[in-house]
Design a protein around this motif. Structure first.
Motif, short mmCIF file in Angstrom:
data_model
loop_
_atom_site.label_atom_id
_atom_site.label_comp_id
_atom_site.label_asym_id
_atom_site.label_seq_id
_atom_site.Cartn_x
_atom_site.Cartn_y
_atom_site.Cartn_z
N LEU A 1 -32.51 -4.84 11.23
CA LEU A 1 -31.40 -5.28 12.07
C LEU A 1 -30.29 -4.24 12.17
N THR A 2 -30.51 -3.06 11.62
CA THR A 2 -29.53 -1.98 11.75
C THR A 2 -29.60 -1.43 13.17
N SER A 3 -28.52 -1.57 13.90
CA SER A 3 -28.51 -1.15 15.30
C SER A 3 -27.08 -1.07 15.80
N PHE B 1 -26.46 -5.90 7.28
CA PHE B 1 -27.74 -6.61 7.28
C PHE B 1 -28.72 -5.93 6.33
N ALA B 2 -28.69 -4.59 6.30
CA ALA B 2 -29.65 -3.85 5.48
C ALA B 2 -29.49 -4.19 4.00
N VAL C 1 -22.89 -7.20 9.26
CA VAL C 1 -22.68 -6.23 10.33
C VAL C 1 -23.92 -5.36 10.44
N SER C 2 -24.25 -4.93 11.65
CA SER C 2 -25.50 -4.18 11.87
C SER C 2 -25.36 -2.68 11.70
N SER C 3 -24.22 -2.19 11.25
CA SER C 3 -24.03 -0.76 11.02
C SER C 3 -24.81 -0.30 9.77
N PRO C 4 -25.09 1.00 9.68
CA PRO C 4 -25.81 1.49 8.50
C PRO C 4 -25.03 1.33 7.21
N GLN C 5 -23.69 1.48 7.29
CA GLN C 5 -22.83 1.30 6.12
C GLN C 5 -21.75 0.28 6.44
N PRO D 1 -20.99 -7.85 19.67
CA PRO D 1 -20.42 -6.57 19.24
C PRO D 1 -19.08 -6.79 18.55
N ILE D 2 -18.80 -6.02 17.54
CA ILE D 2 -17.56 -6.20 16.79
C ILE D 2 -16.33 -5.94 17.62
N THR D 3 -16.46 -5.12 18.66
CA THR D 3 -15.32 -4.65 19.44
C THR D 3 -14.43 -5.78 19.93
#
Length: 324
Positions: A245-247, A237-238, A222-226, A204-206
């Motif tokens: 892998l978006t999660s 990843f998208a 990064v697995s975020s949508p944007q 996790p990026i945190t």
């Protein structure tokens, strides 16, 4: 019965008081907020950010109680078995309610039925990281190497979200030599990445924002949508061709099953606005762990949980990932 007796019975009925069972006032004593991971981590941090604001709103102390162990299962089970009186609550975590559910044959509780899930609090994306001196400058560099030679990725443990995400990446990228190395937490994995003992880690990026800022670690995706506003140079990843892998890993506010509706309604009303308070919003930005707007509550929150359990159970079965 004569008229006098009938009249007397009627008058007696009118005079008899109606007995109403009064509901005890809530909260009537301090509220325990169970953090099922050790001090210093994301759950503990978010719990301690929320506790004083919840205390102010509820008029009693909200005390954070760390109950770590078994990957968060011990503290979660404490809440599952607590009285449903609203005085024991949980900062629930996807690592337990989704990923442990997907990878463990048994749990001491049902992740849905044994809880009252009230509010989706915040969520954090995962990243894949290398040390600053790594020859892998891009994700394509890394997966290209893993097609022909061993490339080791660390995670916080077998069956964790980073483990599952790495397994998916190896499959989607056709990189059979992307090998998992489990650790007892993120910190030792990071130490081995920094020391060059493993090539990369998924996490996790945190827990990594400071190292990304100072340049000691470099994120490849990064697995975020944007893309993230704080790290706009890190691709998703998208956009690199791996939309599966978006999660993210979420935290929520939950309690034991069968919490009285009045308690659920009150918490569902007061907690989502707290997440938008400037002092919390600034801290969430620092952690790159953000609330959704609007915050999913009740059935919507449970729906998210059910969808994720189904999706990650399928991934765990695909790669035979089982935590015994």
């Amino acid at each position: 019965m004569n008229r006098r007796h009938l009249l007397g019975a009627a008058m007696a009925g009118l005079a008899a008081p109606t007995v109403v069972q009064a509901q005890p006032a809530w909260p009537s004593r301090p509220v325990r907020l169970i953090a099922q991971f050790p001090p210093g981590g994301l759950v503990d941090t978010v719990s301690r950010l929320l506790a004083p604001i919840m205390s102010q709103a509820l008029g009693v102390s909200v005390v954070v109680e760390n109950r770590p162990g078994a990957g968060g299962i011990i503290g979660t089970d404490v809440v599952a078995k607590a009285p449903a009186d609203g005085h024991t609550l949980l900062v629930s975590h996807a690592s337990v309610h989704v990923y442990s559910t997907a990878t463990r044959p048994t749990l001491p509780f049902d992740p849905i039925a044994d809880f009252t899930h009230m509010v989706h609090l915040v969520e954090a994306p995962n990243i894949i990281l290398v040390r600053a001196s790594s020859p892998f400058r891009t994700l394509d560099d890394l997966v290209s190497a893993a097609r022909t030679q061993p490339v080791r990725y660390g995670s916080s443990g077998i069956g964790s979200a980073p483990h599952l995400l790495g397994a998916m990446l190896g499959s989607e990228a056709r990189a059979p030599n992307l090998d998992h190395v489990p650790y007892a937490g993120s910190a030792p994995a990071m130490q081995d990445v920094m020391a060059g003992n493993i090539e990369c880690m998924v996490d996790p990026i945190t827990t990594n924002t400071q190292q990304m800022r100072d340049g000691s670690l470099r994120a490849l995706a990064v697995s975020s949508p944007q893309r993230l506003a704080m790290f706009p140079d890190v691709p998703t990843f998208a956009e690199l061709g791996f939309p599966k892998l978006t999660s993210s890993q979420w935290l929520g506010l939950s309690g034991p099953k069968n919490l009285p509706p009045a308690i659920v309604e009150r918490l569902t009303a007061i907690v989502p606005p707290m997440l938008q308070r400037p002092e919390l919003a600034a801290r969430f930005t620092d952690l790159q762990t953000m609330p959704r707007t609007p915050s999913p509550t009740g059935a919507e929150f449970v729906g998210i949980m059910r969808e994720e359990i189904a999706a990650w159970t399928a991934v765990a079965r695909q790669f035979s990932i089982v935590v015994s």
